[in-house]
Scaffold this active site. Structure first.
Site, PDB file in Angstrom:
ATOM      1  N   HIS A 140       0.828  -1.210   0.000  1.00  0.00           N
ATOM      2  CA  HIS A 140       0.000   0.000   0.000  1.00  0.00           C
ATOM      3  C   HIS A 140       0.863   1.261   0.000  1.00  0.00           C
ATOM      4  O   HIS A 140       0.631   2.193  -0.777  1.00  0.00           O
ATOM      5  CB  HIS A 140      -0.923  -0.006   1.226  1.00  0.00           C
ATOM      6  CG  HIS A 140      -1.789   1.209   1.324  1.00  0.00           C
ATOM      7  ND1 HIS A 140      -1.426   2.331   2.042  1.00  0.00           N
ATOM      8  CD2 HIS A 140      -2.995   1.499   0.771  1.00  0.00           C
ATOM      9  CE1 HIS A 140      -2.369   3.246   1.941  1.00  0.00           C
ATOM     10  NE2 HIS A 140      -3.334   2.767   1.186  1.00  0.00           N
ATOM     11  N   CYS A 146      -2.549  -2.710 -15.318  1.00  0.00           N
ATOM     12  CA  CYS A 146      -2.452  -1.545 -14.433  1.00  0.00           C
ATOM     13  C   CYS A 146      -1.459  -1.739 -13.294  1.00  0.00           C
ATOM     14  O   CYS A 146      -1.475  -0.992 -12.322  1.00  0.00           O
ATOM     15  CB  CYS A 146      -3.830  -1.174 -13.875  1.00  0.00           C
ATOM     16  SG  CYS A 146      -4.643  -2.481 -12.959  1.00  0.00           S
TER      17      CYS A 146
END
Length: 791
Positions: A412, A730
């Site tokens: 993250h 992506c």
């Protein structure tokens, strides 16, 4: 009776030296009441002795010792379960009658002393141990506002005791190496100020250490919303020497927390004519500044205070005061704060890690071990923590750089930092030393995130003398490419900034950013309290910013893909989220959307998309379905979308994240329900190789270039193209590995979506590869594939 043996003491019996008896908060209230000429609501405090008496009398010490034996605080599910059991064990025990009677009698006497029968009070927790100042637990225990009645006060004191074992308090003590059973708790019972406005006040600039001014923050209603960061308060700067107001920043406020006439508190909307008003009069600002000067002079150090203005008489009260420890210590050691930062040319390495997001910056470190302290993070600091999560994004946006103990290039912290353009180093623990235990809080460091190194101090680079020369400006040229180069984006506020990049649109807009930055509340909670429009309006506004900035280029927004553990961190989430042993592979993505427990929330997301397309007229918005495990799920979700007015058509495309092996294997069947795919190479690689991408132990196995992953991607492109479907990717692999980018283009991929910082590089790389392919076709002398990419 000696103080140490007393179960209860009045504020005027306490002094600041009594921390071990009544904790920092209670002893400080006593010091203010007894020795400083400032208005403080009167009250009393139960002592650490009373806390220990309750625990010994009921046998709680042994029960808690058994419950926390073997607790792993890094296991969030176990931490939550054990702490809940401990708190329940405390609440299940009846407080000894003599202690109950003592508290009830003191409450009655408090009413008599202030001339009110059954007065409203605040019950505040004050943690203590002989070797711990209360500041060590700031924000860890609970406060109960606007309560009345002896029985209620006794109950709230017990709840304060139980709050000593909240998840965050236990996590904090464990990480600091403190014994949970050595800590005791005092409960301060203080007359309630009916605050029309409240806030905090500092006698030092906590960001810079400048002590020439007093800083005051204030908002309408009770001060909890200021402390929690729920509202943006007014900011007033007052010259400490003259008490003249130097600067005023008045901020709009649409909600406030107020006391209810019959007890408890509630959130209400601020009347329109008050929303943009200054919260304090100039006279009240000066009164507070005078109080702050007296308190600082008495304590002999910088102070952190909370205050309130009573609606009944407009009188200013000081509710709490505690020493500001960081700058008091630092400025005492180093002298008065200096405007210029100390620089060095020495390169002393503190820690090393993975260079997740490139850049070189220098600044002051703020170590955060517990998410409950995120609100303390200041603009321009360097965030050092174990690992970030979606609800950390507001703090991350303020960071100059980020350094974490754990994580890899796809964690993250890495992904968000690259999107925000913030230098980031992750996984320092895997490179030798954990940043959180090696980098002291508050020091200046230089971050070289291009090479993954943290240096001590602010390093000044020697500048060589350059001869004067004429500068000729030239426009940067980006050749057109057959392969479209899209951009990944999360934060809508960055859309304008990045709109000038040579990208063909947004290939992945992460909806989660809007939740954690603007909404903060669980969608089902908002439905429950009758505010579903908040979801639709705020999602639509965030999406609008991106679509408008990028128009007419397409924007593909991925529907929400929080894990249950991340949803739980949103306000109200505890009520609706399960405790899953492996949230990464649990209730996420498409499986939520058609679930009866969540479907109404998903419909709100669909309504937001429809609002952007129809009300705002931004037809460049398309959507993507994440983590869809089987074809039946895809059919159910697209039907719900259609029922909400989102049917596939010539100007509205529905994409599927291809991140699970089943998406590849059954692509011929998924083709019926979608217009194309976007390969989520991070999750796909993890699931093809069975390798947790964030696990340092097996991170050396994780590689998007693995033959199994490449075979899966090529197969998807072939099957999708047969039915006229497009395929994109992506993940960050195309911009990190040129050979992987070449593989994708040779395999016929339609587009690639990369992070903003690599758009230009990838655009030029794709052009070079495409030109090479054309040259190879022309000469017939191109390199041949040496691996069989067909499965």
């Amino acid at each position: 009776m000696e103080k140490e043996k007393a179960f209860l003491l009045w504020f005027d019996q306490l002094e600041r030296k009594d921390v071990a008896i009544a904790g920092g908060k209670s002893s400080s209230l006593g010091e203010l009441t007894s020795h400083v000429d400032v208005p403080v609501p009167y009250g009393f405090a139960t002592t650490a002795c009373a806390y220990r008496y309750f625990f010994e009398k009921t046998g709680l010490y042994e029960k808690i010792k058994n419950l926390i034996a073997g607790l792993d605080v890094d296991n969030s599910a176990q931490l939550r379960e054990v702490c809940a059991k401990v708190r329940q064990a405390i609440m299940d025990e009846e407080m000894p009658q003599d202690l109950q009677d003592l508290i009830a009698q003191a409450y009655k006497e408090l009413g008599e002393k202030v001339g009110q029968a059954d007065p409203f009070v605040a019950v505040r927790s004050s943690a203590t141990a002989e070797d711990l100042p209360d500041a060590s637990f700031a924000g860890q225990q609970d406060t109960y506002l606007n309560v009345k009645g002896a029985e209620t006060i006794v109950a709230k004191v017990k709840e304060c005791y139980a709050s000593c074992f909240t998840d965050r308090a236990v996590y904090y003590r464990e990480k600091q190496g403190f014994d949970h059973l050595d800590v005791a708790l005092s409960a301060a019972v203080q007359m309630m100020v009916f605050s029309k406005a409240a806030g905090v006040m500092f006698t030092v600039n906590v960001a810079t250490g400048d002590d020439k001014n007093i800083l005051i923050e204030g908002a309408w209603g009770l001060g909890e919303y200021v402390v929690q960061g729920t509202v943006t308060p007014d900011n007033y700067t007052v010259n400490k020497a003259t008490c003249e107001i130097v600067e005023k920043n008045v901020n709009a406020q649409d909600i406030k927390l107020i006391r209810k006439a019959d007890g408890d508190c509630e959130e209400v909307v601020v009347p329109l004519d008050e929303q943009n008003e200054q919260k304090l009069t100039d006279e009240q600002i000066k009164q507070l500044a005078e109080c702050a000067k007296k308190i600082e002079a008495h304590y002999g150090c910088y102070m952190d205070m909370e205050w309130g203005v009573d609606e009944r008489d407009n009188k200013v009260y000081i509710l709490q005061a505690r020493p500001e420890t960081v700058w008091s210590r630092r400025n005492k050691e180093n002298g008065a704060p200096k405007e210029e930062k100390k620089v060095t040319t020495d390169r002393k390495v503190i820690v090393k890690g993975l260079p997740a997001s490139p850049g070189n910056v220098a600044g002051r470190v703020h170590v955060i071990l517990d998410p409950s302290h995120i609100d303390e993070f200041k603009e321009g600091e360097i965030l050092v923590t174990e690992m970030t999560a979606p609800d950390w994004v507001p703090a991350m946006k303020k960071a100059k750089a980020i350094v974490t103990d754990s994580g890899g290039m796809t964690c993250h912290a890495s992904i968000v930092s690259r999107e925000l353009g913030i230098p980031c180093i992750v996984g320092t623990k895997s490179r030798g030393e954990a940043a959180t235990t090696t980098i002291p809080d508050g020091i200046d460091v230089t971050i070289d995130a291009t090479h993954g190194v943290v240096y001590e101090g602010i390093i000044e680079e020697p500048k060589a003398e350059q001869p004067a020369q004429q500068v000729v400006a030239a426009a940067e040229y980006f050749p057109p490419t057959g392969t479209k180069i899209y951009m990944n984006l999360g934060d809508p506020e960055l859309a304008e900034k990045y709109a000038t990049l040579p990208c063909d649109g947004i290939g992945l807009m992460r909806e989660e950013f809007i939740w954690t930055t603007y909404i903060h509340e669980h969608p089902l909670y908002l439905i429950k309290i009758g505010q579903p429009e908040k979801v639709v309006d705020q999602l639509a506004e965030g999406i609008r910013q991106v679509c408008q900035a990028m128009a007419p280029r397409p924007v593909t927004m991925r529907f929400s893909d929080f894990k249950s553990s991340e949803y739980r961190d949103l306000k109200g989430g505890d009520e609706f989220e399960p405790n899953e042993p492996s949230a990464l592979l649990g209730w996420r993505g498409a499986s939520r959307y058609y679930d009866p427990k969540y479907i109404e929330a998903f419909k709100l997301e669909c309504m937001a998309v429809r609002k952007v397309r129809e009300e705002f007229g931004l037809k460049n918005l398309n959507v993507m379905i994440p983590f869809c495990r089987n074809v039946e799920e895809c059919e159910k979700v697209t039907k719900i979308m259609a029922d909400c007015g989102l049917s596939r058509g010539k100007d509205f495309k529905v994409w599927l994240m291809a991140e699970i092996p089943s998406n590849i294997i059954l692509a011929d069947q998924f083709n019926k329900f979608v217009d194309g795919y976007s390969i989520g190479s991070n999750d796909l690689t993890m699931l093809v190789l069975g390798c947790d991408r964030d696990n340092d132990t097996v991170s050396h196995i994780y590689d998007e270039r693995n033959l199994a992953v490449r075979r899966a991607i090529r197969h998807l492109i072939e099957v999708a193209h047969k039915d006229g479907k497009t395929v994109s990717i992506c993940g960050q692999a195309p911009s990190v590995y040129p050979e992987f980018c070449e593989f994708l283009i040779k395999s016929g991929i339609d587009s690639m979506s990369v992070n903003p910082d690599t758009v230009k590089f990838t655009k030029k790389l794709a052009a070079q590869i495409e030109q090479r392919i054309m040259m190879d076709a022309l000469t017939g002398k191109g390199r041949q594939e040496v691996e069989d990419l067909n499965w």
